[in-house]
Design a protein around this motif. Structure first.
Motif, PDB file in Angstrom:
ATOM      1  N   GLU A  52      24.038  -6.237  40.060  1.00 17.71           N
ATOM      2  CA  GLU A  52      24.818  -5.400  40.975  1.00 17.71           C
ATOM      3  C   GLU A  52      25.732  -4.443  40.213  1.00 17.71           C
ATOM      4  OE1 GLU A  52      24.360  -4.926  44.219  1.00 17.71           O
ATOM      5  OE2 GLU A  52      22.674  -6.284  43.856  1.00 17.71           O
ATOM      6  N   LEU A  53      26.345  -4.928  39.138  1.00 20.49           N
ATOM      7  CA  LEU A  53      27.232  -4.059  38.360  1.00 20.49           C
ATOM      8  C   LEU A  53      26.439  -2.956  37.667  1.00 20.49           C
ATOM      9  CD1 LEU A  53      29.730  -6.651  36.858  1.00 20.49           C
ATOM     10  CD2 LEU A  53      30.020  -5.196  38.873  1.00 20.49           C
ATOM     11  N   VAL A  54      25.284  -3.293  37.133  1.00 20.69           N
ATOM     12  CA  VAL A  54      24.440  -2.279  36.483  1.00 20.69           C
ATOM     13  C   VAL A  54      23.952  -1.267  37.514  1.00 20.69           C
ATOM     14  CG1 VAL A  54      22.228  -1.931  35.318  1.00 20.69           C
ATOM     15  CG2 VAL A  54      23.778  -3.702  34.523  1.00 20.69           C
ATOM     16  N   LYS A  55      23.586  -1.738  38.696  1.00 22.37           N
ATOM     17  CA  LYS A  55      23.149  -0.831  39.769  1.00 22.37           C
ATOM     18  C   LYS A  55      24.258   0.166  40.090  1.00 22.37           C
ATOM     19  CE  LYS A  55      21.318  -2.943  43.250  1.00 22.37           C
ATOM     20  NZ  LYS A  55      21.136  -3.647  44.536  1.00 22.37           N
ATOM     21  N   THR A  56      25.494  -0.303  40.131  1.00 22.45           N
ATOM     22  CA  THR A  56      26.633   0.582  40.419  1.00 22.45           C
ATOM     23  C   THR A  56      26.810   1.594  39.295  1.00 22.45           C
ATOM     24  OG1 THR A  56      27.731  -1.176  41.647  1.00 22.45           O
ATOM     25  CG2 THR A  56      29.107   0.643  40.900  1.00 22.45           C
ATOM     26  N   ARG A  57      26.702   1.145  38.041  1.00 21.12           N
ATOM     27  CA  ARG A  57      26.867   2.058  36.906  1.00 21.12           C
ATOM     28  C   ARG A  57      25.755   3.095  36.851  1.00 21.12           C
ATOM     29  NH1 ARG A  57      26.981  -2.314  33.073  1.00 21.12           N
ATOM     30  NH2 ARG A  57      28.666  -3.565  33.851  1.00 21.12           N
ATOM     31  N   PRO A  91      42.688   8.012  39.276  1.00 18.29           N
ATOM     32  CA  PRO A  91      41.699   8.288  40.332  1.00 18.29           C
ATOM     33  C   PRO A  91      40.283   8.532  39.806  1.00 18.29           C
ATOM     34  CG  PRO A  91      43.202  10.132  40.081  1.00 18.29           C
ATOM     35  CD  PRO A  91      43.713   9.034  39.200  1.00 18.29           C
ATOM     36  N   ASN A  92      40.112   8.681  38.498  1.00 21.83           N
ATOM     37  CA  ASN A  92      38.783   8.886  37.926  1.00 21.83           C
ATOM     38  C   ASN A  92      38.032   7.585  37.676  1.00 21.83           C
ATOM     39  OD1 ASN A  92      38.887  11.744  37.774  1.00 21.83           O
ATOM     40  ND2 ASN A  92      40.269  11.546  36.028  1.00 21.83           N
ATOM     41  N   PHE A  93      38.662   6.462  37.973  1.00 24.14           N
ATOM     42  CA  PHE A  93      38.030   5.167  37.732  1.00 24.14           C
ATOM     43  C   PHE A  93      38.155   4.265  38.953  1.00 24.14           C
ATOM     44  CE2 PHE A  93      39.304   6.677  33.539  1.00 24.14           C
ATOM     45  CZ  PHE A  93      38.123   6.536  32.835  1.00 24.14           C
ATOM     46  N   ARG A  94      37.211   3.358  39.089  1.00 17.89           N
ATOM     47  CA  ARG A  94      37.244   2.335  40.135  1.00 17.89           C
ATOM     48  C   ARG A  94      36.918   0.986  39.503  1.00 17.89           C
ATOM     49  NH1 ARG A  94      35.781   5.470  44.957  1.00 17.89           N
ATOM     50  NH2 ARG A  94      37.558   6.872  45.039  1.00 17.89           N
ATOM     51  N   ARG A  95      37.581  -0.037  39.999  1.00 17.37           N
ATOM     52  CA  ARG A  95      37.287  -1.399  39.556  1.00 17.37           C
ATOM     53  C   ARG A  95      36.242  -1.994  40.495  1.00 17.37           C
ATOM     54  NH1 ARG A  95      41.160  -6.592  38.543  1.00 17.37           N
ATOM     55  NH2 ARG A  95      39.522  -8.123  38.847  1.00 17.37           N
ATOM     56  N   VAL A  96      35.200  -2.578  39.910  1.00 18.60           N
ATOM     57  CA  VAL A  96      34.137  -3.186  40.700  1.00 18.60           C
ATOM     58  C   VAL A  96      34.047  -4.661  40.319  1.00 18.60           C
ATOM     59  CG1 VAL A  96      31.700  -3.110  41.330  1.00 18.60           C
ATOM     60  CG2 VAL A  96      32.889  -0.991  40.710  1.00 18.60           C
ATOM     61  N   ASP A  97      34.220  -5.534  41.313  1.00 15.08           N
ATOM     62  CA  ASP A  97      34.093  -6.977  41.124  1.00 15.08           C
ATOM     63  C   ASP A  97      32.839  -7.449  41.831  1.00 15.08           C
ATOM     64  OD1 ASP A  97      36.604  -7.324  39.802  1.00 15.08           O
ATOM     65  OD2 ASP A  97      37.601  -7.224  41.739  1.00 15.08           O
ATOM     66  N   SER A 105      30.628 -21.404  48.412  1.00 16.33           N
ATOM     67  CA  SER A 105      31.207 -21.848  47.135  1.00 16.33           C
ATOM     68  C   SER A 105      31.038 -20.778  46.064  1.00 16.33           C
ATOM     69  CB  SER A 105      30.526 -23.129  46.649  1.00 16.33           C
ATOM     70  OG  SER A 105      30.612 -24.130  47.618  1.00 16.33           O
ATOM     71  N   PRO A 106      32.142 -20.300  45.489  1.00 11.19           N
ATOM     72  CA  PRO A 106      32.021 -19.309  44.418  1.00 11.19           C
ATOM     73  C   PRO A 106      31.474 -19.949  43.144  1.00 11.19           C
ATOM     74  CG  PRO A 106      34.327 -19.870  44.781  1.00 11.19           C
ATOM     75  CD  PRO A 106      33.534 -20.609  45.811  1.00 11.19           C
ATOM     76  N   ILE A 107      30.588 -19.213  42.479  1.00  9.29           N
ATOM     77  CA  ILE A 107      30.007 -19.689  41.224  1.00  9.29           C
ATOM     78  C   ILE A 107      30.555 -18.896  40.045  1.00  9.29           C
ATOM     79  CG2 ILE A 107      27.875 -19.994  39.915  1.00  9.29           C
ATOM     80  CD1 ILE A 107      26.383 -20.228  42.548  1.00  9.29           C
ATOM     81  N   LEU A 108      30.598 -17.563  40.206  1.00  9.80           N
ATOM     82  CA  LEU A 108      30.940 -16.703  39.074  1.00  9.80           C
ATOM     83  C   LEU A 108      31.480 -15.379  39.593  1.00  9.80           C
ATOM     84  CD1 LEU A 108      30.413 -16.182  35.900  1.00  9.80           C
ATOM     85  CD2 LEU A 108      28.361 -15.031  36.685  1.00  9.80           C
ATOM     86  N   ARG A 109      32.386 -14.782  38.810  1.00 10.77           N
ATOM     87  CA  ARG A 109      32.892 -13.444  39.129  1.00 10.77           C
ATOM     88  C   ARG A 109      32.854 -12.594  37.853  1.00 10.77           C
ATOM     89  NH1 ARG A 109      36.825 -10.951  42.722  1.00 10.77           N
ATOM     90  NH2 ARG A 109      37.133 -12.960  43.718  1.00 10.77           N
ATOM     91  N   LEU A 110      32.247 -11.423  37.978  1.00 17.96           N
ATOM     92  CA  LEU A 110      32.233 -10.439  36.882  1.00 17.96           C
ATOM     93  C   LEU A 110      32.887  -9.163  37.374  1.00 17.96           C
ATOM     94  CD1 LEU A 110      28.629 -10.718  35.352  1.00 17.96           C
ATOM     95  CD2 LEU A 110      30.735 -11.744  34.528  1.00 17.96           C
ATOM     96  N   SER A 111      33.547  -8.456  36.471  1.00 19.54           N
ATOM     97  CA  SER A 111      34.220  -7.209  36.831  1.00 19.54           C
ATOM     98  C   SER A 111      33.872  -6.120  35.829  1.00 19.54           C
ATOM     99  CB  SER A 111      35.735  -7.401  36.841  1.00 19.54           C
ATOM    100  OG  SER A 111      36.105  -8.372  37.774  1.00 19.54           O
ATOM    101  N   THR A 112      33.933  -4.884  36.292  1.00 17.24           N
ATOM    102  CA  THR A 112      33.747  -3.749  35.405  1.00 17.24           C
ATOM    103  C   THR A 112      34.550  -2.577  35.972  1.00 17.24           C
ATOM    104  OG1 THR A 112      32.117  -2.413  34.217  1.00 17.24           O
ATOM    105  CG2 THR A 112      31.706  -2.770  36.555  1.00 17.24           C
TER     106      THR A 112
END
Length: 117
Positions: A52-57, A91-97, A105-112
């Motif tokens: 999902e993070l790579v798709k966003t990038r 404003p030129n950046f956004r945080r994506v979790d 049940s949460p397993i893992l969280r990654l951010s970029t």
């Protein structure tokens, strides 16, 4: 000549010792099995979140602020990826979790951080 065998008490003590040893072995085996399952869960969750993070990038667009969920199937397991896009002070950046859930049940969280291209 009188032969002496084991008494009932001695046999019961021996059985108790064997039972304790078997219980300890069973607990160790159970812990190893749980650990292997946890490692498997983390691997699949990491793949889902990273996708999902790579798709966003790779979209080459500034993602819109907000939350969304995406289904992710890995090795026959259905996981959910909750994607949260938040503004940053610049404003030129956004945080994506990307948080991967197994049901609730949460397993893992990654951010970029994603920037304007």
């Amino acid at each position: 000549m009188k032969t002496r065998g084991f008494t009932l008490i001695e046999i019961l003590v021996a059985l108790a010792i064997v039972a304790v040893a078997l219980t300890a072995g069973l607990q160790a085996t159970s812990a190893l099995t749980r650990n292997a399952q946890r490692q498997s869960d983390l691997l699949f969750a990491h793949i889902c979140a990273e996708n999902e993070l790579v798709k966003t990038r790779l979209s080459r667009q500034m993602p819109g602020v907000g939350d969304s969920t995406v289904a992710c199937e890995q090795a026959g397991r259905n996981l959910t990826v909750a994607v949260s896009v938040q503004p940053t002070p610049n404003p030129n950046f956004r945080r994506v979790d990307a948080q991967v859930l197994d049901g609730t049940s949460p397993i893992l969280r990654l951010s970029t951080v994603v920037g304007r291209h």
